[in-house]
Scaffold this motif. Structure first.
Motif, PDB file in Angstrom:
ATOM      1  N   GLY A 142       0.791  -1.220   0.000  1.00  0.00           N
ATOM      2  CA  GLY A 142       0.000   0.000   0.000  1.00  0.00           C
ATOM      3  C   GLY A 142       0.825   1.271   0.000  1.00  0.00           C
ATOM      4  N   ASP A 143       2.148   1.134   0.119  1.00  0.00           N
ATOM      5  CA  ASP A 143       3.013   2.314   0.024  1.00  0.00           C
ATOM      6  C   ASP A 143       3.216   2.583  -1.462  1.00  0.00           C
ATOM      7  N   LEU A 144       2.322   3.338  -2.043  1.00  0.00           N
ATOM      8  CA  LEU A 144       2.282   3.501  -3.493  1.00  0.00           C
ATOM      9  C   LEU A 144       3.469   4.287  -4.032  1.00  0.00           C
ATOM     10  N   ASN A 145       3.969   5.229  -3.253  1.00  0.00           N
ATOM     11  CA  ASN A 145       5.056   6.081  -3.733  1.00  0.00           C
ATOM     12  C   ASN A 145       6.438   5.482  -3.494  1.00  0.00           C
ATOM     13  N   GLY A 146       6.565   4.622  -2.502  1.00  0.00           N
ATOM     14  CA  GLY A 146       7.853   4.003  -2.202  1.00  0.00           C
ATOM     15  C   GLY A 146       7.713   2.524  -1.948  1.00  0.00           C
ATOM     16  N   PRO A 147       7.226   1.759  -2.918  1.00  0.00           N
ATOM     17  CA  PRO A 147       6.986   0.327  -2.684  1.00  0.00           C
ATOM     18  C   PRO A 147       8.291  -0.447  -2.513  1.00  0.00           C
ATOM     19  N   SER A 148       8.275  -1.436  -1.622  1.00  0.00           N
ATOM     20  CA  SER A 148       9.462  -2.264  -1.394  1.00  0.00           C
ATOM     21  C   SER A 148       9.105  -3.730  -1.193  1.00  0.00           C
ATOM     22  N   LEU A 149       7.828  -4.054  -1.079  1.00  0.00           N
ATOM     23  CA  LEU A 149       7.416  -5.414  -0.748  1.00  0.00           C
ATOM     24  C   LEU A 149       7.770  -6.406  -1.855  1.00  0.00           C
ATOM     25  N   ALA A 150       7.679  -5.985  -3.107  1.00  0.00           N
ATOM     26  CA  ALA A 150       8.000  -6.892  -4.207  1.00  0.00           C
ATOM     27  C   ALA A 150       9.458  -7.329  -4.128  1.00  0.00           C
ATOM     28  N   ALA A 151      10.362  -6.384  -3.886  1.00  0.00           N
ATOM     29  CA  ALA A 151      11.780  -6.729  -3.773  1.00  0.00           C
ATOM     30  C   ALA A 151      12.033  -7.630  -2.582  1.00  0.00           C
ATOM     31  N   MET A 152      11.345  -7.389  -1.477  1.00  0.00           N
ATOM     32  CA  MET A 152      11.542  -8.201  -0.275  1.00  0.00           C
ATOM     33  C   MET A 152      11.029  -9.622  -0.453  1.00  0.00           C
TER      34      MET A 152
END
Length: 293
Positions: free
Chosen positions: A74-84
């Motif tokens: 849901g952090d649309l401007n700074g997404p990181s979940l895909a990389a994690m």
């Protein structure tokens, strides 16, 4: 002062396109959510507390327990979940039924804004009426998050973990269209500043929602002697204070957790036990208990 029309002010005629779009999306949202047994938002009042790492490991651990799990960044401007979760930055497939989520570690289904852009390093730009982009950004962000729930082909899920951006306003917006989540995880750190934020979040969530504190970076794990060292001088312990919400566990800072996160492989997948992995598995079991699994 400009006057902005809300959906309630749009003429209530069956042929009006805005009403038709809103009605269709609400219907789709209801259909998607009906197939998701438990929605677990992971939130924080402030950034930098490790919320996304907790989200990624919780989703993977639930999947390793044998559950069907999806995750929303849901952090649309700074997404990181895909990389994690080890998801390659490739555009998602769009079908007539909706957007097909990517599949990450432990077969977790995932959607994130960086998977919708042509390149992973492309910045997300919010467009609204010239001069009023800032005023429209909040509404556009909320609408995009709603579309992640209503327009993604999630299928049947046991759990959907939603990694929300920091800020109590984001929590409130999410609860407007998912008013009864299974549980809310509030990630914090043992600092005085975080304790104040926890108190504000508690006031926002004290309307019958099941929620608990997850204290991250509770102490540092020494890579040489295996001992623990406090990372914060402040004695504040918001998760155990009787005036705050339930304490669901604490996760020590571990250099292996940071390495696993950067490598796109959640530490709960590592067969070699570490204090951080043990704590994350304990948190997962607590979530299952709260959700009556």
């Amino acid at each position: 002062m400009r006057n902005f029309r809300t959906y309630g002010e749009v003429p209530a005629t069956p042929s009006h396109p805005v009403l038709a779009q809103v009605g269709d999306q609400r219907a789709r949202l209801g259909q998607r959510l009906a197939k998701i047994h438990h929605i677990v938002p992971v939130v924080s009042g402030k950034g930098g507390v490790g919320k996304s790492a907790v989200s990624a490991n919780l989703a993977a651990a639930l999947a390793l327990r044998g559950f069907r799990v999806g995750a929303v960044d849901g952090d649309l401007n700074g997404p990181s979940l895909a990389a994690m979760l080890g998801v390659s930055p490739e555009p998602l497939q769009v079908t007539d039924d909706g957007v097909v989520p990517a599949v990450g570690a432990a077969d977790v289904r995932l959607v994130a804004t960086d998977l919708l852009l042509e390149a992973a390093d492309t910045p997300l730009r919010w467009r609204g009426p010239p001069g009023d982009e800032f005023l429209w950004r909040g509404a556009l962000e909320a609408g995009t998050l709603r579309e992640f729930l209503s327009d993604v082909v999630w299928g049947d899920l046991d759990f959907l973990v939603v990694d929300l951006p920091p800020g109590t306003d984001r929590i409130q917006r999410f609860l407007e269209f998912v008013p009864d989540p299974a549980a809310v995880l509030l990630v914090t750190t043992p600092s005085r500043a975080a304790a104040r934020v926890v108190a504000r979040a508690e006031a926002l969530l004290s309307s019958g929602t099941r929620f608990g504190t997850v204290m991250n970076m509770a102490a540092g794990s020494c890579p040489h002697c295996g001992g623990t060292l406090p990372l914060f001088d402040a004695p504040a312990d918001p998760g155990r204070d009787p005036h705050t919400i339930d304490f669901w566990g604490e996760i020590p800072f571990d250099h292996r957790l940071a390495h696993a996160t950067d490598a796109g492989r959640p530490i709960v997948l590592d067969p070699d036990a570490s204090r951080a992995a043990t704590a994350l598995w304990a948190l997962t079991d607590r979530v299952l208990t709260e959700c009556e699994f």
